[in-house]
Write a protein that holds these residues in place. Sequence first.
Motif, PDB file in Angstrom:
ATOM      1  N   ASP A 197      69.099 -54.100  47.635  1.00  0.00           N
ATOM      2  CA  ASP A 197      70.121 -53.043  47.694  1.00  0.00           C
ATOM      3  C   ASP A 197      71.069 -53.313  48.857  1.00  0.00           C
ATOM      4  OD1 ASP A 197      69.408 -51.522  45.514  1.00  0.00           O
ATOM      5  OD2 ASP A 197      68.207 -50.083  46.658  1.00  0.00           O
ATOM      6  N   GLN A 211      61.237 -55.453  49.596  1.00  0.00           N
ATOM      7  CA  GLN A 211      61.383 -54.017  49.828  1.00  0.00           C
ATOM      8  C   GLN A 211      60.782 -53.197  48.691  1.00  0.00           C
ATOM      9  OE1 GLN A 211      62.812 -52.173  52.529  1.00  0.00           O
ATOM     10  NE2 GLN A 211      61.761 -50.575  51.374  1.00  0.00           N
ATOM     11  N   GLU A 212      59.835 -52.325  49.028  1.00  0.00           N
ATOM     12  CA  GLU A 212      59.242 -51.427  48.040  1.00  0.00           C
ATOM     13  C   GLU A 212      60.057 -50.139  47.980  1.00  0.00           C
ATOM     14  OE1 GLU A 212      55.183 -50.806  48.999  1.00  0.00           O
ATOM     15  OE2 GLU A 212      54.612 -52.904  48.613  1.00  0.00           O
ATOM     16  N   TYR A 234      61.486 -46.662  48.567  1.00  0.00           N
ATOM     17  CA  TYR A 234      61.309 -45.853  49.776  1.00  0.00           C
ATOM     18  C   TYR A 234      62.495 -44.914  49.913  1.00  0.00           C
ATOM     19  CZ  TYR A 234      59.534 -45.021  54.539  1.00  0.00           C
ATOM     20  OH  TYR A 234      58.991 -44.472  55.669  1.00  0.00           O
ATOM     21  N   LYS A 255      65.448 -50.013  46.803  1.00  0.00           N
ATOM     22  CA  LYS A 255      64.598 -51.078  46.278  1.00  0.00           C
ATOM     23  C   LYS A 255      65.101 -52.422  46.799  1.00  0.00           C
ATOM     24  CE  LYS A 255      67.275 -51.337  41.962  1.00  0.00           C
ATOM     25  NZ  LYS A 255      68.368 -50.487  42.483  1.00  0.00           N
ATOM     26  N   ALA A 256      64.504 -53.487  46.342  1.00  0.00           N
ATOM     27  CA  ALA A 256      64.864 -54.825  46.810  1.00  0.00           C
ATOM     28  C   ALA A 256      66.319 -55.157  46.482  1.00  0.00           C
ATOM     29  CB  ALA A 256      63.939 -55.861  46.178  1.00  0.00           C
ATOM     30  N   THR A 270      68.661 -54.819  51.869  1.00  0.00           N
ATOM     31  CA  THR A 270      67.203 -54.880  51.803  1.00  0.00           C
ATOM     32  C   THR A 270      66.772 -56.251  51.287  1.00  0.00           C
ATOM     33  OG1 THR A 270      67.189 -53.936  49.569  1.00  0.00           O
ATOM     34  CG2 THR A 270      67.011 -52.396  51.405  1.00  0.00           C
ATOM     35  N   ASP A 271      65.603 -56.689  51.704  1.00  0.00           N
ATOM     36  CA  ASP A 271      65.126 -58.008  51.275  1.00  0.00           C
ATOM     37  C   ASP A 271      64.319 -57.908  49.992  1.00  0.00           C
ATOM     38  OD1 ASP A 271      62.526 -57.163  51.995  1.00  0.00           O
ATOM     39  OD2 ASP A 271      62.832 -57.858  54.057  1.00  0.00           O
ATOM     40  N   LYS A 272      63.860 -59.051  49.505  1.00  0.00           N
ATOM     41  CA  LYS A 272      63.189 -59.097  48.187  1.00  0.00           C
ATOM     42  C   LYS A 272      61.835 -58.396  48.182  1.00  0.00           C
ATOM     43  CE  LYS A 272      61.164 -63.663  49.008  1.00  0.00           C
ATOM     44  NZ  LYS A 272      61.075 -65.061  48.497  1.00  0.00           N
ATOM     45  N   PHE A 320      64.155 -44.361  55.373  1.00  0.00           N
ATOM     46  CA  PHE A 320      64.469 -45.764  55.632  1.00  0.00           C
ATOM     47  C   PHE A 320      65.509 -45.896  56.741  1.00  0.00           C
ATOM     48  CE2 PHE A 320      67.269 -49.400  54.808  1.00  0.00           C
ATOM     49  CZ  PHE A 320      66.355 -50.454  54.832  1.00  0.00           C
ATOM     50  N   ARG A 351      65.930 -47.615  60.708  1.00  0.00           N
ATOM     51  CA  ARG A 351      66.838 -48.748  60.860  1.00  0.00           C
ATOM     52  C   ARG A 351      68.025 -48.469  61.788  1.00  0.00           C
ATOM     53  NH1 ARG A 351      66.266 -52.912  57.030  1.00  0.00           N
ATOM     54  NH2 ARG A 351      67.897 -53.920  58.290  1.00  0.00           N
TER      55      ARG A 351
END
Length: 349
Positions: free
Chosen positions: A75, A28-29, A31, A72-73, A24-26, A36, A40
């Motif tokens: 991960d 990412q809230e 979820y 979260k971000a 996940t990128d920075k 998710f 994907r």
Amino acid sequence: MTEENIPVDEESSDELFEKKVIRTDKGQEPYRIDKFLMNRIENATRNKIQHAIEAGLVTVNGKPVKSNHKIKAFDEIIVYTDQSPESLDVVPEEMPLEFVYEDDDVMVINKPAGMVVHPGSGNYSGTLLNGISWYLQQQNPNIDEKVLPRFGLVHRIDKNTSGLLVMGKNSQAAAHLAKQFFHHTVQRKYLALAWGDMEQDEGTIVAHVGRNQRFRKLFEAYPDGEHGKEAITHYKVLERFNYVTLVECVLETGRTHQIRVHMKLIGHTLFGDTTYGGDRILKGTIFTKYKQFVDNCLELCPRQALHARTLGFAHPRTGENLFFESLVPNDMEQVIEKWRKYVSTKMKE
């Protein structure tokens, strides 16, 4: 569709689980992990993802999670996805099956040549999974046969290849086995009769295996790695019969038709392999007596002379190392003995 009932994935594998790594990128809230992954992973259903999570086939930062886990971000999510076909129903059918081993978690089956492993286009009945579904239904009438046969199957062997195959009897066992196959810790040895007198007593074939670029129902070995996926086969000569060689093949990877196309690549197509040209004389002078002898052998074993003889893995619950070996089937045994006698007779002349 070929006789081996190849599934829909582009570069097919006999190992029915594939590893996917998602980071996940920075931005990412938080979820839910199941929602998710639905967004994907192509063709993923929530039911299938939740089964995978429950089985331990999904980890976040190296740890198993529950379906309601919030990502979260930054991960790292690892998913072992089931590549077996889901769209076709598995109808339970009573049929004779040879169980080599069974307990509450796993079963090892000795598959005969001529039996397809799972239903697919052109093979809707008479497959191993049809028989397994009926068998498990007798043990537990309330079992969901639409789910268990699929998550219990972690690998397969070609229709006309005989030998050992392991299945999980619950999702946790299947997940554990799938990871062993992916990490190449499962021991698999095949007995094969190949055309030609092999130069080396042992060796390793390293060449990607993927679909033939012109004939999409066939597979091809690509030594330069320009197509397909990495494939490694180790071989050792067991016995030489001048025109054919009895070899043991050890799989490091498990691509569809791997041994068959690897052996063809090095000039030793499997004896009797109708798909790759082994069902005719490839070595030896074509004269009446010899041709009649070869034709008799091909009639006795009208398939590729390939048998999954040994299988070893760690038990998913106890961790105990289990090892199984099956007898060479009668068709291959007869052909091997005929070649043995043929060579012996020629040496005496």
